[in-house]
Design a protein around this motif. Sequence first.
Motif, PDB file in Angstrom:
ATOM      1  N   SER A 189       0.851  -1.190   0.000  1.00 30.74           N
ATOM      2  CA  SER A 189       0.000   0.000   0.000  1.00 30.74           C
ATOM      3  C   SER A 189       0.884   1.236   0.000  1.00 30.74           C
ATOM      4  O   SER A 189       1.669   1.458   0.933  1.00 30.74           O
ATOM      5  CB  SER A 189      -0.914   0.006   1.227  1.00 30.74           C
ATOM      6  N   LEU A 190       0.789   2.037  -1.054  1.00 32.65           N
ATOM      7  CA  LEU A 190       1.554   3.267  -1.160  1.00 32.65           C
ATOM      8  C   LEU A 190       0.680   4.470  -0.863  1.00 32.65           C
ATOM      9  O   LEU A 190      -0.540   4.429  -1.059  1.00 32.65           O
ATOM     10  CB  LEU A 190       2.149   3.407  -2.568  1.00 32.65           C
ATOM     11  N   THR A 191       1.289   5.544  -0.396  1.00 31.55           N
ATOM     12  CA  THR A 191       0.545   6.771  -0.173  1.00 31.55           C
ATOM     13  C   THR A 191       0.229   7.425  -1.519  1.00 31.55           C
ATOM     14  O   THR A 191       0.777   7.049  -2.562  1.00 31.55           O
ATOM     15  CB  THR A 191       1.346   7.760   0.677  1.00 31.55           C
ATOM     16  N   LYS A 192      -0.644   8.418  -1.496  1.00 22.34           N
ATOM     17  CA  LYS A 192      -1.005   9.130  -2.717  1.00 22.34           C
ATOM     18  C   LYS A 192       0.231   9.744  -3.377  1.00 22.34           C
ATOM     19  O   LYS A 192       0.420   9.642  -4.587  1.00 22.34           O
ATOM     20  CB  LYS A 192      -2.020  10.220  -2.389  1.00 22.34           C
ATOM     21  N   ARG A 193       1.100  10.363  -2.578  1.00 24.01           N
ATOM     22  CA  ARG A 193       2.309  10.975  -3.128  1.00 24.01           C
ATOM     23  C   ARG A 193       3.258   9.920  -3.675  1.00 24.01           C
ATOM     24  O   ARG A 193       3.881  10.107  -4.729  1.00 24.01           O
ATOM     25  CB  ARG A 193       3.015  11.806  -2.062  1.00 24.01           C
ATOM     26  N   GLU A 194       3.376   8.782  -2.989  1.00 23.74           N
ATOM     27  CA  GLU A 194       4.237   7.705  -3.465  1.00 23.74           C
ATOM     28  C   GLU A 194       3.736   7.147  -4.790  1.00 23.74           C
ATOM     29  O   GLU A 194       4.529   6.823  -5.680  1.00 23.74           O
ATOM     30  CB  GLU A 194       4.328   6.601  -2.414  1.00 23.74           C
ATOM     31  N   ASN A 195       2.410   7.045  -4.950  1.00 21.19           N
ATOM     32  CA  ASN A 195       1.847   6.586  -6.222  1.00 21.19           C
ATOM     33  C   ASN A 195       2.168   7.570  -7.341  1.00 21.19           C
ATOM     34  O   ASN A 195       2.466   7.175  -8.473  1.00 21.19           O
ATOM     35  CB  ASN A 195       0.331   6.406  -6.092  1.00 21.19           C
ATOM     36  N   GLU A 196       2.096   8.872  -7.037  1.00 14.68           N
ATOM     37  CA  GLU A 196       2.425   9.887  -8.040  1.00 14.68           C
ATOM     38  C   GLU A 196       3.878   9.754  -8.485  1.00 14.68           C
ATOM     39  O   GLU A 196       4.188   9.810  -9.682  1.00 14.68           O
ATOM     40  CB  GLU A 196       2.186  11.285  -7.465  1.00 14.68           C
ATOM     41  N   ILE A 197       4.766   9.584  -7.522  1.00 11.54           N
ATOM     42  CA  ILE A 197       6.196   9.488  -7.835  1.00 11.54           C
ATOM     43  C   ILE A 197       6.499   8.190  -8.577  1.00 11.54           C
ATOM     44  O   ILE A 197       7.289   8.177  -9.528  1.00 11.54           O
ATOM     45  CB  ILE A 197       7.026   9.610  -6.543  1.00 11.54           C
ATOM     46  N   LEU A 198       5.861   7.095  -8.172  1.00 12.10           N
ATOM     47  CA  LEU A 198       6.058   5.826  -8.875  1.00 12.10           C
ATOM     48  C   LEU A 198       5.653   5.952 -10.342  1.00 12.10           C
ATOM     49  O   LEU A 198       6.353   5.463 -11.242  1.00 12.10           O
ATOM     50  CB  LEU A 198       5.254   4.714  -8.200  1.00 12.10           C
ATOM     51  N   ALA A 199       4.526   6.603 -10.610  1.00  7.03           N
ATOM     52  CA  ALA A 199       4.067   6.776 -11.990  1.00  7.03           C
ATOM     53  C   ALA A 199       5.077   7.580 -12.802  1.00  7.03           C
ATOM     54  O   ALA A 199       5.321   7.290 -13.974  1.00  7.03           O
ATOM     55  CB  ALA A 199       2.704   7.459 -12.005  1.00  7.03           C
ATOM     56  N   LEU A 200       5.672   8.602 -12.183  1.00  7.42           N
ATOM     57  CA  LEU A 200       6.658   9.426 -12.891  1.00  7.42           C
ATOM     58  C   LEU A 200       7.965   8.666 -13.096  1.00  7.42           C
ATOM     59  O   LEU A 200       8.623   8.816 -14.134  1.00  7.42           O
ATOM     60  CB  LEU A 200       6.900  10.721 -12.112  1.00  7.42           C
ATOM     61  N   ILE A 201       8.344   7.846 -12.133  1.00  5.80           N
ATOM     62  CA  ILE A 201       9.531   6.996 -12.308  1.00  5.80           C
ATOM     63  C   ILE A 201       9.316   6.062 -13.494  1.00  5.80           C
ATOM     64  O   ILE A 201      10.207   5.850 -14.317  1.00  5.80           O
ATOM     65  CB  ILE A 201       9.821   6.192 -11.026  1.00  5.80           C
ATOM     66  N   ALA A 202       8.098   5.497 -13.598  1.00  4.13           N
ATOM     67  CA  ALA A 202       7.780   4.579 -14.689  1.00  4.13           C
ATOM     68  C   ALA A 202       7.831   5.279 -16.044  1.00  4.13           C
ATOM     69  O   ALA A 202       8.115   4.655 -17.065  1.00  4.13           O
ATOM     70  CB  ALA A 202       6.398   3.960 -14.466  1.00  4.13           C
ATOM     71  N   LYS A 203       7.570   6.593 -16.050  1.00  7.96           N
ATOM     72  CA  LYS A 203       7.634   7.352 -17.294  1.00  7.96           C
ATOM     73  C   LYS A 203       9.063   7.742 -17.655  1.00  7.96           C
ATOM     74  O   LYS A 203       9.308   8.313 -18.710  1.00  7.96           O
ATOM     75  CB  LYS A 203       6.773   8.617 -17.187  1.00  7.96           C
ATOM     76  N   GLY A 204      10.011   7.443 -16.744  1.00  6.42           N
ATOM     77  CA  GLY A 204      11.407   7.701 -17.045  1.00  6.42           C
ATOM     78  C   GLY A 204      11.948   9.025 -16.544  1.00  6.42           C
ATOM     79  O   GLY A 204      13.066   9.417 -16.902  1.00  6.42           O
ATOM     80  N   TYR A 205      11.190   9.743 -15.717  1.00 10.05           N
ATOM     81  CA  TYR A 205      11.659  11.024 -15.210  1.00 10.05           C
ATOM     82  C   TYR A 205      12.697  10.838 -14.111  1.00 10.05           C
ATOM     83  O   TYR A 205      12.621   9.906 -13.311  1.00 10.05           O
ATOM     84  CB  TYR A 205      10.485  11.853 -14.669  1.00 10.05           C
ATOM     85  N   SER A 206      13.669  11.738 -14.053  1.00 10.64           N
ATOM     86  CA  SER A 206      14.714  11.699 -13.040  1.00 10.64           C
ATOM     87  C   SER A 206      14.228  12.361 -11.755  1.00 10.64           C
ATOM     88  O   SER A 206      13.179  13.016 -11.737  1.00 10.64           O
ATOM     89  CB  SER A 206      15.957  12.432 -13.549  1.00 10.64           C
ATOM     90  N   GLY A 207      15.020  12.203 -10.687  1.00  9.48           N
ATOM     91  CA  GLY A 207      14.668  12.828  -9.422  1.00  9.48           C
ATOM     92  C   GLY A 207      14.504  14.334  -9.536  1.00  9.48           C
ATOM     93  O   GLY A 207      13.485  14.882  -9.069  1.00  9.48           O
ATOM     94  N   PRO A 208      15.466  15.064 -10.143  1.00  5.51           N
ATOM     95  CA  PRO A 208      15.319  16.520 -10.293  1.00  5.51           C
ATOM     96  C   PRO A 208      14.082  16.908 -11.111  1.00  5.51           C
ATOM     97  O   PRO A 208      13.416  17.898 -10.805  1.00  5.51           O
ATOM     98  CB  PRO A 208      16.613  16.926 -11.019  1.00  5.51           C
ATOM     99  N   GLU A 209      13.782  16.131 -12.160  1.00  7.82           N
ATOM    100  CA  GLU A 209      12.596  16.430 -12.981  1.00  7.82           C
ATOM    101  C   GLU A 209      11.322  16.231 -12.175  1.00  7.82           C
ATOM    102  O   GLU A 209      10.386  17.039 -12.250  1.00  7.82           O
ATOM    103  CB  GLU A 209      12.589  15.533 -14.224  1.00  7.82           C
ATOM    104  N   ILE A 210      11.272  15.155 -11.381  1.00  9.50           N
ATOM    105  CA  ILE A 210      10.093  14.900 -10.542  1.00  9.50           C
ATOM    106  C   ILE A 210       9.940  16.010  -9.513  1.00  9.50           C
ATOM    107  O   ILE A 210       8.825  16.465  -9.210  1.00  9.50           O
ATOM    108  CB  ILE A 210      10.220  13.524  -9.852  1.00  9.50           C
ATOM    109  N   SER A 211      11.073  16.465  -8.962  1.00 14.58           N
ATOM    110  CA  SER A 211      11.059  17.551  -7.989  1.00 14.58           C
ATOM    111  C   SER A 211      10.404  18.798  -8.562  1.00 14.58           C
ATOM    112  O   SER A 211       9.544  19.423  -7.917  1.00 14.58           O
ATOM    113  CB  SER A 211      12.502  17.870  -7.554  1.00 14.58           C
ATOM    114  N   LYS A 212      10.762  19.161  -9.784  1.00 15.80           N
ATOM    115  CA  LYS A 212      10.187  20.345 -10.424  1.00 15.80           C
ATOM    116  C   LYS A 212       8.720  20.141 -10.760  1.00 15.80           C
ATOM    117  O   LYS A 212       7.896  21.060 -10.599  1.00 15.80           O
ATOM    118  CB  LYS A 212      10.971  20.676 -11.694  1.00 15.80           C
ATOM    119  N   MET A 213       8.351  18.951 -11.221  1.00  9.99           N
ATOM    120  CA  MET A 213       6.968  18.687 -11.626  1.00  9.99           C
ATOM    121  C   MET A 213       6.017  18.723 -10.446  1.00  9.99           C
ATOM    122  O   MET A 213       4.889  19.219 -10.550  1.00  9.99           O
ATOM    123  CB  MET A 213       6.883  17.339 -12.347  1.00  9.99           C
TER     124      MET A 213
END
Length: 257
Positions: A196-220
């Motif tokens: 069970s992931l939190t709402k924010r963790e699900n958002e970050i997981l989806a962005l990781i799956a799209k290939g975004y880097s940590g800095p890119e996720i931070s800005k988004m």
Amino acid sequence: MDNPEKKHALSDIWNSYSENRKENRHIANIPPIERIIGEMFAVGEFYYYVLNLTNSTISNHHPNLLKLHGLKDYPENLKDIIDLTHPDDIPFIMKAEEQVVHKIIEIGRESQLYLKSSYCFRMKTASGDYELFHHQAILTMEDEDKNLIQSVNIHTNIQHITKKNPHTVLITGIGPRNDFHQIKIEDPVKPASEISLTKRENEILALIAKGYSGPEISKMLIISEHTVRTHRKNILAKTNSRNSKELLRKAFECGLI
């Protein structure tokens, strides 16, 4: 399009959603594929096609469709796509689409163009074997009465990541919406996931799956890079994953993406 509508396994399910199949409407407008692909992710070879929901005809095929399935001609009807599906997975697909319809109705038709559905099933490939594909669908056009008339579907071969179908349907928000609905379709031989992931963790997981880097996720997400790293560390721990490759495999197997 002059092709008559072909009956297929999902006809009755989508007929129950609205009256949009009563008329075979020609779809003249091609949806903005680039924007739609940006809402999806493809961690392997993929293809997409545009589905006319009023008569089940398909168009605007990505050329990989021929390559991945070993076809000479592009399919003209959704039935042709379904015929490539493993027969044992058809009952699951029907239940999955029923859940998609029910959830869209529950959320409200005013939001239907901002929802993405996804789940997995096996399809026959050029080699003659059945391999696991990840299906994503975005509804792209409705009429003045909110009847759906078009969607874009994308299929990604994920056999190289996992062979296990999580038998889970995801309904997620796109654009202005941030919905996340995980619906388990019971499989008698596979226990339900306890991750069970939190709402924010699900958002970050989806962005990781799209290939975004940590800095890119931070800005988004307008959060610090340290916060992104902390969430990623927590996601890896919850899924018992050592790296991003293993994380993606377990995320698919648990129906998290």
